[in-house]
Design an enzyme around this catalytic site. Sequence first.
Site, PDB file in Angstrom:
ATOM      1  N   GLY A 171       0.928  -1.373  -0.103  1.00 28.81           N
ATOM      2  CA  GLY A 171       0.051   0.034   0.051  1.00 28.81           C
ATOM      3  C   GLY A 171       0.887   1.139   0.079  1.00 28.81           C
ATOM      4  N   SER A 172       0.434   2.143   0.532  1.00 32.92           N
ATOM      5  CA  SER A 172       0.998   3.448   0.583  1.00 32.92           C
ATOM      6  C   SER A 172       2.419   3.598   0.985  1.00 32.92           C
ATOM      7  CB  SER A 172       0.270   4.604   1.385  1.00 32.92           C
ATOM      8  OG  SER A 172      -1.397   4.578   0.945  1.00 32.92           O
ATOM      9  N   THR A 173       2.900   2.463   1.981  1.00 33.61           N
ATOM     10  CA  THR A 173       4.236   2.430   2.491  1.00 33.61           C
ATOM     11  C   THR A 173       5.343   2.397   1.297  1.00 33.61           C
ATOM     12  OG1 THR A 173       4.397   0.317   2.797  1.00 33.61           O
ATOM     13  CG2 THR A 173       3.694   1.530   4.617  1.00 33.61           C
ATOM     14  N   PHE A 174       4.521   1.955   0.210  1.00 28.72           N
ATOM     15  CA  PHE A 174       5.466   1.846  -1.081  1.00 28.72           C
ATOM     16  C   PHE A 174       5.818   3.264  -1.818  1.00 28.72           C
ATOM     17  CE2 PHE A 174       6.215   0.873  -5.617  1.00 28.72           C
ATOM     18  CZ  PHE A 174       7.237  -0.156  -5.222  1.00 28.72           C
ATOM     19  N   LYS A 175       4.825   4.362  -1.150  1.00 28.48           N
ATOM     20  CA  LYS A 175       5.250   5.450  -1.952  1.00 28.48           C
ATOM     21  C   LYS A 175       6.489   6.184  -1.407  1.00 28.48           C
ATOM     22  CE  LYS A 175       0.325   6.686  -1.903  1.00 28.48           C
ATOM     23  NZ  LYS A 175      -0.862   7.223  -1.108  1.00 28.48           N
TER      24      LYS A 175
END
Lengths: 457, 491
Positions: B220-224
Site C-alpha cells: 500500500g502507501s508505504t511503497f510511496k
Amino acid sequence: MTTPVWVPRKRRGAEFFLTVLAVFIGIAAYASVGLGVEGTIPADTYKLGGALIVVAIATHLVVRRVAPYADPVLLPLVIALNGLGLAMIYRIDLGYQQVNPDWKALANGQLMWTGFGIVAFALVLIVVRDHRRLQTLTYTFGFAAIVLLILPLLPGIGRNIRGARIWIGLGPFSFQPGEAAKICLAIFFAGYLVVKRDALALAGRRVAGIDLPRGRDLGPILAGWLLSMGILIFQRDLGSSLLFFGLFVVLLYIATERPGWLVVGGVLFAAGAYLSYLAFGHVQVRVNAWLDPFSDPDRNYQVINGLFGLAHGGILGQGLGQGSPNLTPFGFSDFIAASLGEELGLTGLMAVLLIYGLIVERGLRIALTCRDAFGKLLAAGLALSIAIQVFVVVGGVTRLIPLTGLTTPFLAQGGSSIVMNWAIIGLLLRISDQTRRPAPEISAFESDEPTQVVKLS
Amino acid sequence: MNKPIRNLGIACLVMFLALLVNINYVQFVEADSLNAKNGNKRVINEEFSRDRGSILVDGKPIAESVKSKDEYKYQRKYPEGGLYAPITGYFSYVFGRSGLENSENRVLSGSDDRLFVNRVVDLLSNKQPKGGSVEVTIDPLAQKTAADGLEALGKGTKGAVAAINPKTGAILAMVSQPSYNPNSLASHDFAKVQKTWQRLTTDDDQPMLNRTTQQTLPPGSTFKLVTAAAALENGVVDDIDDKVKAGARLSFGGGITYTLPNENGGNCGGDRITFEQALNVSCNVAFGALALKVGQKDLAAQAAKFGFGTDPLSGLPMNPSRFTSADTTLEQPQLAQSGIGQYEVAATPLQMAMVAGAIANDGNVMKPYIVDTVRAPNLRVLDKTQPQRHSEAVSPTTARKLREMMVSTVKVGTATSAQIPGIEVGAKTGTAQSTADRPPYAWFVSYAKDGDDEVAVAVLVESSNTARSEIAGGRLAGPIAKSVMEAVLGK
C-alpha cells in the site's frame, strides 16, 4: 630303511592356538555387547565363556582323534564366525527387549543350535570315516534331496513364512529342509558327475569356438534348471534356486572341463531370471529395490535401513551394542551383515568377509589336493555353496545385486542353517584328512628281508 | 579337474573382491549422502542423543537442550514458547527442523567442520560430543514489546513486526502473529506431536508461517517511499518543496474510463501541492502521477535497489518481495496503482523495514542478518557476523530529502501516532486494499534516530478485530512501531 615320503604336518597345535583365539573373539564380542548396551559386562560371561572354551576344546579333541591330518584353519575360522554371530543376535535381542520386554530372545535358541551343529560336525567326522563311501549312496542322496525340497510344499507340515514356502513345522520346531538338501544335492551332483563325466565331456560340437555339449547331454542341466525354477516358482525362494543351479552348472564344468557348460548354464540362468522378472511381481519388487530403493521407501524399508545402518557404521563402526541395528527388520538373520557393518564398521565387515574368503579358499584347496575325483567335486561343491551364499546374501544386503533370501552361514539366526553348515565343515575336514593323510606305508623293509624259504614238506 | 577348480578359485576371488569394493563404496563413499537422507532415524536418534547447543538472545537461551530421562537423553526446550518461534523454528523427531534449528544445525549439533578439534578431543576423552551455541541479534525488549503490541489488538490478530538496525542490518525484532509453541513439536510424545502438527498445518491462520519474511502482501502507501525515491533519483521531482499534481482523482485519458481515487475519496488539498505535503497526506493522485512520470522501468529498478526481487537474508527462509513480474508491461492505470503499492506489488515486513532503514542509513541497504555470533561449546567465538552492504538504494542527498518528508509525516501527516518527544522519527503509513471481501492491511514503516542509535521498524496488521472503518496504518500499526522504537532506543 624307509623310502622318503612327504608327510604333511598335522598342525594340530596351530589349530589349538587358533581355536583359543577364535573363542576369545566370541567371548570378547559378547562382553562388549553387554558393555555397549547395558554398561556392564554380562554376569554370565564367565559361565558362558567357560562353556564355550570346553566345547571348543572338545571339538578340537574330536578332530585330533578322528581326523588328525585335517585342515587346521577351517575349524577356528568357523568358531570365530559362529561366536560373532551369537554375540550379534544377543545384542539385537537386548535392543528389542529395551522396547518390548516380551521379546523372545533368539540367542538362546541359536546357542542350542550351535551345540547341535557342533554335534553334527563331530558325528560327520566320526561316522563318515572315508568320504568315498558316500559315493556309493549317490542316488540315495539325490532322492533324499528331492524329498527334502518337496516337503515344504506338502499341506500340513509346510509353512509359509514371510512369503517363502521353505519351512516345515513339527510341533514347536520349524526346519528348513533346503539347508539339508544343499548337502544331499552336493553329494548327488558329485557322485553323478564322476560317473557321467566322460560321456558329458567327450561328445559335443564346436560352434563359434565354444565346445557345446551334445543335445541329449543337455538333459541333466535342463533338469537342474527346471528344478531350480520350480523352487523359485512354488516356494518363492530366489536364493536357493540360484544356489542349486549355480552349484550344478559349476560342478558340471569342473567334472567335464568344458567351459561350454558355463555358457549354456549362464544363458539358461539369464533366460530364467528374465522370464521370472516378467512373470512375478515379487521379483520385480526386488529388482526395483536394488536399482532405486528410494523410489519406494515404504516397500523397500528393509533394504534402505540396511544401507542406513552400513552408512551409520562408517569406517570404524559404532561399536558393539552402540548402533541401532534393531531399526533394520530381521537384522539378526537376513540382514545380519548390515548389523555387523553398523556396529563393527567397514573394517569389521571386511574382516568377516575375509574369514569367509579364507573358508572358501581352504575348501577349494582341499578340492585341489584331493586325490579322488568324487572328493574333488564334493569339496569344490561345498566350498562353492558357501561362496555363493555369502555372495548372494551380502551382495543383496549391500545392494551389489538384487536381494534374494539366503542365510549368512554361521552368522545368521536359524537352526537348520547353522547345523547344516557345521556338517559341511565336517565333510570338508573329512575329505581334507583323507587328502593329507600319508598313504599307508607299503613297508619297504619287507622287501629288504631275505626271501622266506617255505618248506614244502 | 584341477584347472576348472583353479578357475573357480579365481571366480570366488572376484566375487569376494566385488563384495569388498562394494561395502567400501557403501560405507565410505556413499555414507555421507546416505546419512543425510530423509527419514534416516539413526542420524535423527544420534542428534537427539547429543547435547545440542543453545540459541541465545542476550545471553539467555531461547532454545536449549536439557537432560531427559527417556531413550533420547536430551529434550529440546524453548523457554519463551511461541515468542521466538519464527527465529528458532522447531526441532522435531518426527518432522525434522526449521528456522535456525535447521540452518545452524551443523553448529548446534556439533558436526560443523570448525568443531572438528572439539570432536576429536571428545572422542579421545570418551565424552559425548557437544554442540556449539548461536547468539542472535534480537533485542529481547523490542521483541517482547512488538509481540505485546500485536496481542493488544485482540484475539485473532494476524500480523508481523520486523525491526532492524539500519546501520548494520542486524534484525532487532521479528514477531509473527499468530505463532506456535515449538515445545509441542519437540516433545518426545510422538503421538501428541503428530496431532499438534496436524492442527498447525491445517490451521487457516498459518501459525507456522514467518510473516516477517515469508508473507508478501501489497504494501500500500508505504511503497510511496520507493516511488518518492525514484522520483527524486530520476529528476522527476527536484526537491521536497516542488509542486506535484494532486486533486481528487487521477484520470488517464486515451479513452480509459478508470480513474485512481484517493483513500476515502477526498481531495489531497488542492490540484497542486508540495511533494512533502503529498507524502504527509499520502496522496494517491500525486504518487500515481509520479509513477507514470518515472516510468515502469525506473520504478522497478528503484524497487530492486531497495532489495525487491532478492533474498538477502541468510539463515531463515525469506520470500523475495516483488514490484511486478519481469516480463509484464503495465498499462497506465496499473502503473499508477503500482506506484501506490497496489496491483502486483507485494512486500514482506522485513523488506519494508529495509526500505525505511536504507533511508535512515543515507541510502545504503544493509544485508539483514539474524545470527550475531557462533560459539564453540567452550564459548570460543567461531564466527561473528560482519555487517555487509546489500546495495545503495539512493544517494545520500535523496535519502536526506526522504527523511525530511517522513519526519514531516510524523509531525503533521498521517503518522502522528509514532511521535516520540525529543527524537527524530520518520514514518509512512499504508492501508492496502486487497479483495473487496476482506479488510485492508494496515502497514506502518518508520525509523528513529537518537544520536548514533538507530532503528527501522515495519509493522503489518493483516487482520484484527478492529472495525473496517477504523483500519488505518497510522492508527493500528503506528503505536506498535512507536513502542518498538522506544524499546530499542531505551526511551
